[in-house]
Design a protein around this motif. Structure first.
Motif, mmCIF file in Angstrom:
data_model
loop_
_atom_site.group_PDB
_atom_site.id
_atom_site.type_symbol
_atom_site.label_atom_id
_atom_site.label_comp_id
_atom_site.label_asym_id
_atom_site.label_seq_id
_atom_site.Cartn_x
_atom_site.Cartn_y
_atom_site.Cartn_z
ATOM 1 N N PHE A 199 -4.550 -0.344 -3.047
ATOM 2 C CA PHE A 199 -5.776 -0.604 -2.289
ATOM 3 C C PHE A 199 -6.829 -1.273 -3.177
ATOM 4 O O PHE A 199 -7.502 -2.220 -2.767
ATOM 5 C CB PHE A 199 -6.336 0.699 -1.710
ATOM 6 C CG PHE A 199 -5.780 1.053 -0.367
ATOM 7 C CD1 PHE A 199 -6.162 0.340 0.759
ATOM 8 C CD2 PHE A 199 -4.884 2.093 -0.215
ATOM 9 C CE1 PHE A 199 -5.655 0.662 2.010
ATOM 10 C CE2 PHE A 199 -4.365 2.424 1.024
ATOM 11 C CZ PHE A 199 -4.762 1.705 2.146
ATOM 12 N N PHE A 213 0.811 -1.213 0.000
ATOM 13 C CA PHE A 213 0.000 0.000 0.000
ATOM 14 C C PHE A 213 0.847 1.268 0.000
ATOM 15 O O PHE A 213 0.538 2.222 -0.724
ATOM 16 C CB PHE A 213 -0.921 0.038 1.231
ATOM 17 C CG PHE A 213 -1.939 -1.063 1.283
ATOM 18 C CD1 PHE A 213 -2.344 -1.708 0.130
ATOM 19 C CD2 PHE A 213 -2.471 -1.463 2.491
ATOM 20 C CE1 PHE A 213 -3.282 -2.732 0.169
ATOM 21 C CE2 PHE A 213 -3.414 -2.472 2.547
ATOM 22 C CZ PHE A 213 -3.807 -3.117 1.384
ATOM 23 N N THR A 271 -0.860 4.457 -4.397
ATOM 24 C CA THR A 271 -1.467 3.933 -3.174
ATOM 25 C C THR A 271 -2.889 3.459 -3.432
ATOM 26 O O THR A 271 -3.298 2.378 -2.986
ATOM 27 C CB THR A 271 -1.457 5.006 -2.074
ATOM 28 O OG1 THR A 271 -0.099 5.421 -1.833
ATOM 29 C CG2 THR A 271 -2.049 4.475 -0.787
#
Length: 251
Positions: A156, A121, A152
């Motif tokens: 996710f 992440f 990021t």
């Protein structure tokens, strides 16, 4: 440091992963292989490292939040006492956030899967931004920001798709590796695209920060650092000798 002790524990403790959890590998090895005196030193070292790591993380969190976000963009030109109070509040909030993440980690079968998920992440896109910015002087601040954010979010999204069954990566660890690769690629792509449509900083502001733009720095080392007893090699060798001597006495 992480993989080899785990492999050794699998050989020494056949019920690891069945009757005993994988997370118990290091404590089991310490209790089985270390004599009492060294075991106490090892436990003390572990506790000290945990405390130091937590202190560094919380300190970094409140410093970045207070100085780089709150003071720089939200509330400017206040007395130092005001920002000190904000930093203290951020510290308390950071501690509670850390406690919350511990409950999240408890939901994983082992700590390695949890750490690799976090690395995918945050560390993978951060590494991409750092590498591109370090070797490409044309890269702009907005490119770094949007590239990091996009990487990021991509990690996710990949993880959520895996957990919901939309995509199949096989195992949790494979999902983290794929997520890290996707985050890295998306970060680089977005950084390049945003860089081409934004204004770059002048070379004078990048000297000493970007590869190829060097700057002559004066030696600011303390005079005492040149003393023979401050040598890192000597201190490191002395620590190794003392450790061996203490271990030999206990045995």
């Amino acid at each position: 440091m992480t993989v080899l002790p785990g492999l050794i524990a699998l050989v020494l403790f056949g019920d690891l992963g069945q009757d005993r959890a994988y997370n118990d590998a290091i404590p089991l090895l310490m209790g089985d292989l270390l004599p009492n005196g060294v075991l106490g030193v090892a436990v003390t070292g572990l506790l000290a490292s945990f405390m130091a790591g937590m202190a560094a993380n919380i300190s970094g969190f409140n410093t970045v939040f207070t100085n780089d976000i709150w003071q720089a963009h939200l509330v400017k030109d206040r007395p130092d006492g005001y920002y000190l109070r904000v930093g203290r509040i951020a510290t308390v909030v950071g501690v509670f956030m850390g406690v919350g993440t511990a409950f999240i980690a408890a939901g994983y079968s082992n700590i390695m899967n949890y750490l690799q998920a976090l690395f995918s992440f945050f560390n993978a896109p951060l590494f991409a931004t750092f590498i591109v910015g370090l070797f490409w002087k044309r890269m702009t601040p907005w490119a770094g920001f949007w590239g990091l954010l996009a990487g990021t979010l991509a990690a996710f999204t990949s993880y959520i798709l895996y957990k919901s069954g939309v995509v199949a990566f096989g195992t949790e660890l494979n999902a983290s590796f794929w997520g890290a690769g996707i985050a890295f690629g998306v970060d680089v792509l977005v950084s390049v695209v945003v860089t081409l449509v934004t204004t770059a900083k002048p070379d004078s502001e990048l000297r000493g920060l970007v590869y190829g733009l060097t700057v002559d720095l004066e030696d600011d080392a303390l005079a005492g650092d040149a003393k023979w007893y401050r040598s890192p090699v000597l201190l490191g060798a002395g620590a190794v000798v003392l450790a061996i001597a203490m271990y030999g006495v206990i045995l």
